[in-house]
Design a protein around this motif. Structure first.
Motif, PDB file in Angstrom:
ATOM      1  N   PHE A  93       0.838  -1.201   0.000  1.00 50.53           N
ATOM      2  CA  PHE A  93       0.000   0.000   0.000  1.00 50.53           C
ATOM      3  C   PHE A  93       0.875   1.253   0.000  1.00 50.53           C
ATOM      4  CE2 PHE A  93      -2.473   3.333   2.124  1.00 50.53           C
ATOM      5  CZ  PHE A  93      -3.615   3.332   1.340  1.00 50.53           C
ATOM      6  N   ILE A  94       1.938   1.231   0.808  1.00 47.35           N
ATOM      7  CA  ILE A  94       2.884   2.344   0.850  1.00 47.35           C
ATOM      8  C   ILE A  94       3.567   2.515  -0.502  1.00 47.35           C
ATOM      9  CG2 ILE A  94       5.085   3.124   1.839  1.00 47.35           C
ATOM     10  CD1 ILE A  94       2.717   3.459   3.730  1.00 47.35           C
ATOM     11  N   LEU A  95       3.952   1.392  -1.110  1.00 47.73           N
ATOM     12  CA  LEU A  95       4.649   1.435  -2.398  1.00 47.73           C
ATOM     13  C   LEU A  95       3.765   2.040  -3.486  1.00 47.73           C
ATOM     14  CD1 LEU A  95       7.009   0.754  -4.243  1.00 47.73           C
ATOM     15  CD2 LEU A  95       6.105  -1.580  -4.423  1.00 47.73           C
ATOM     16  N   VAL A  96       2.520   1.608  -3.555  1.00 52.95           N
ATOM     17  CA  VAL A  96       1.609   2.131  -4.582  1.00 52.95           C
ATOM     18  C   VAL A  96       1.431   3.634  -4.416  1.00 52.95           C
ATOM     19  CG1 VAL A  96      -0.813   2.155  -5.304  1.00 52.95           C
ATOM     20  CG2 VAL A  96       0.400  -0.016  -5.062  1.00 52.95           C
ATOM     21  N   GLY A  98       3.584   5.602  -2.982  1.00 58.28           N
ATOM     22  CA  GLY A  98       4.881   6.202  -3.283  1.00 58.28           C
ATOM     23  C   GLY A  98       5.110   6.372  -4.766  1.00 58.28           C
ATOM     24  N   LEU A  99       4.553   5.459  -5.562  1.00 56.86           N
ATOM     25  CA  LEU A  99       4.680   5.565  -7.010  1.00 56.86           C
ATOM     26  C   LEU A  99       3.829   6.695  -7.580  1.00 56.86           C
ATOM     27  CD1 LEU A  99       4.656   1.766  -7.917  1.00 56.86           C
ATOM     28  CD2 LEU A  99       6.635   3.305  -7.850  1.00 56.86           C
ATOM     29  N   GLN A 100       2.846   7.156  -6.805  1.00 54.19           N
ATOM     30  CA  GLN A 100       2.002   8.269  -7.235  1.00 54.19           C
ATOM     31  C   GLN A 100       2.644   9.633  -6.964  1.00 54.19           C
ATOM     32  OE1 GLN A 100      -0.678   7.035  -8.853  1.00 54.19           O
ATOM     33  NE2 GLN A 100       0.097   5.060  -8.129  1.00 54.19           N
ATOM     34  N   LEU A 101       3.825   9.637  -6.333  1.00 55.75           N
ATOM     35  CA  LEU A 101       4.476  10.903  -5.981  1.00 55.75           C
ATOM     36  C   LEU A 101       5.169  11.561  -7.176  1.00 55.75           C
ATOM     37  CD1 LEU A 101       6.149   9.997  -2.563  1.00 55.75           C
ATOM     38  CD2 LEU A 101       3.923  11.045  -2.967  1.00 55.75           C
ATOM     39  N   LYS A 102       5.316  10.823  -8.260  1.00 59.04           N
ATOM     40  CA  LYS A 102       6.060  11.357  -9.398  1.00 59.04           C
ATOM     41  C   LYS A 102       5.250  12.439 -10.118  1.00 59.04           C
ATOM     42  CE  LYS A 102       8.733   9.947 -13.421  1.00 59.04           C
ATOM     43  NZ  LYS A 102       9.237   8.812 -14.216  1.00 59.04           N
ATOM     44  N   VAL A 103       5.803  13.633 -10.184  1.00 57.37           N
ATOM     45  CA  VAL A 103       5.177  14.734 -10.923  1.00 57.37           C
ATOM     46  C   VAL A 103       6.245  15.408 -11.775  1.00 57.37           C
ATOM     47  CG1 VAL A 103       3.329  15.198  -9.267  1.00 57.37           C
ATOM     48  CG2 VAL A 103       5.544  16.295  -8.963  1.00 57.37           C
ATOM     49  N   PHE A 113      -1.693  17.846  -6.422  1.00 53.54           N
ATOM     50  CA  PHE A 113      -2.632  17.587  -5.327  1.00 53.54           C
ATOM     51  C   PHE A 113      -2.696  16.093  -5.017  1.00 53.54           C
ATOM     52  CE2 PHE A 113      -6.964  16.414  -3.997  1.00 53.54           C
ATOM     53  CZ  PHE A 113      -7.053  17.135  -2.810  1.00 53.54           C
ATOM     54  N   ARG A 114      -2.804  15.288  -6.071  1.00 50.01           N
ATOM     55  CA  ARG A 114      -2.864  13.839  -5.871  1.00 50.01           C
ATOM     56  C   ARG A 114      -1.585  13.313  -5.227  1.00 50.01           C
ATOM     57  NH1 ARG A 114      -5.710  10.655 -10.881  1.00 50.01           N
ATOM     58  NH2 ARG A 114      -7.835  11.422 -10.560  1.00 50.01           N
ATOM     59  N   ALA A 115      -0.448  13.828  -5.666  1.00 49.52           N
ATOM     60  CA  ALA A 115       0.830  13.397  -5.095  1.00 49.52           C
ATOM     61  C   ALA A 115       0.892  13.753  -3.615  1.00 49.52           C
ATOM     62  CB  ALA A 115       1.985  14.043  -5.852  1.00 49.52           C
ATOM     63  N   ALA A 116       0.439  14.954  -3.271  1.00 51.11           N
ATOM     64  CA  ALA A 116       0.435  15.380  -1.868  1.00 51.11           C
ATOM     65  C   ALA A 116      -0.488  14.485  -1.042  1.00 51.11           C
ATOM     66  CB  ALA A 116       0.004  16.840  -1.754  1.00 51.11           C
ATOM     67  N   GLN A 117      -1.630  14.110  -1.615  1.00 52.42           N
ATOM     68  CA  GLN A 117      -2.560  13.227  -0.909  1.00 52.42           C
ATOM     69  C   GLN A 117      -1.925  11.861  -0.649  1.00 52.42           C
ATOM     70  OE1 GLN A 117      -4.685  15.759   0.084  1.00 52.42           O
ATOM     71  NE2 GLN A 117      -6.201  14.143   0.038  1.00 52.42           N
ATOM     72  N   SER A 118      -1.194  11.349  -1.633  1.00 50.87           N
ATOM     73  CA  SER A 118      -0.512  10.062  -1.459  1.00 50.87           C
ATOM     74  C   SER A 118       0.551  10.163  -0.376  1.00 50.87           C
ATOM     75  CB  SER A 118       0.120   9.615  -2.777  1.00 50.87           C
ATOM     76  OG  SER A 118      -0.867   9.301  -3.733  1.00 50.87           O
ATOM     77  N   LEU A 119       1.275  11.276  -0.351  1.00 53.32           N
ATOM     78  CA  LEU A 119       2.309  11.461   0.663  1.00 53.32           C
ATOM     79  C   LEU A 119       1.702  11.561   2.056  1.00 53.32           C
ATOM     80  CD1 LEU A 119       5.241  11.798   1.407  1.00 53.32           C
ATOM     81  CD2 LEU A 119       5.082  14.228   0.803  1.00 53.32           C
ATOM     82  N   ILE A 120       0.546  12.197   2.165  1.00 53.73           N
ATOM     83  CA  ILE A 120      -0.140  12.288   3.459  1.00 53.73           C
ATOM     84  C   ILE A 120      -0.473  10.892   3.985  1.00 53.73           C
ATOM     85  CG2 ILE A 120      -2.308  12.985   4.576  1.00 53.73           C
ATOM     86  CD1 ILE A 120      -2.230  15.494   2.807  1.00 53.73           C
TER      87      ILE A 120
END
Length: 209
Positions: A93-96, A98-103, A113-120
């Motif tokens: 779950f963390i990995l998925v 983390g993969l969304q952090l790429k912008v 916004f989505r990347a920030a939400q994933s990081l939260i």
């Protein structure tokens, strides 16, 4: 399909629609104020040629297979009935997320916004729940594609303290959890990066044996 629709209506859901980000596709949703919106995730591959037409609301998600590689099974009770539900391991779950952090440099605001939400989500699980940190790292050891972990690590490096994604996530996180301190987040960050390096090293050593 009709029986599922009727069951949701009986439980207080209302039919709604949502336009997918970056697309003109309109997705059907069911919404209830205390539970939010209901949608189904499905892999966008194989025989599923038009996933939007499958299920009550189907959103293609290539990460579903990774999430459910080795799931936990938990029992829940809902409206008086018992259900067995498979949920992702913490590490995957963390990995998925983390993969969304790429912008990219020219990424649209909604991607930031989505990347920030994933990081939260990552910060919530790994900063506020110390018992999950080691569990997540142990899970990552068994991820088949080491390249995904390297991508996750690089995404963290690119979006660490001082970056736009980090600052947005930190601001929202501290508003959500006022008992937390900014120093906790940065301390976790500088400890977690070398922990990922250790995971990759152990994976290489296991392959060489």
């Amino acid at each position: 399909m009709q029986s599922l629709h009727e069951a949701l209506i009986r439980q207080g859901f209302q039919r709604r629609t949502m336009t997918a980000v970056g697309s003109k596709s309109v997705l059907p949703l069911y919404h209830r104020e205390d539970l939010g919106s209901l949608e189904f995730l499905c892999p966008d591959r194989g025989i599923l040629k038009n996933p939007y037409a499958t299920g009550l609301a189907a959103v293609p998600d290539p990460m579903v297979e990774l999430l459910l590689e080795d799931p936990h099974e938990v029992g829940i009770k809902y409206l008086g009935d018992d259900y067995s539900v498979r949920i992702p391991q913490t590490g995957r779950f963390i990995l998925v997320n983390g993969l969304q952090l790429k912008v990219g440099l020219k990424a649209k605001p909604e991607l930031h916004f989505r990347a920030a939400q994933s990081l939260i989500l990552i910060l919530y699980l790994l900063v506020l729940h110390e018992d999950l940190r080691e569990e997540a790292l142990n899970d990552l050891l068994h991820v088949r594609q080491a390249s995904l972990i390297r991508d996750f690590q690089q995404n963290l490096k690119d979006n660490g303290p001082g970056s736009a994604v980090w600052e947005a996530a930190q601001r929202s996180f501290l508003e959500l959890f006022p008992e937390a301190k900014a120093v906790q987040l940065t301390t976790w960050y500088w400890k977690f990066l070398p922990a990922l390096t250790k995971v990759l090293k152990e994976q290489r050593e296991d392959k060489e044996k």
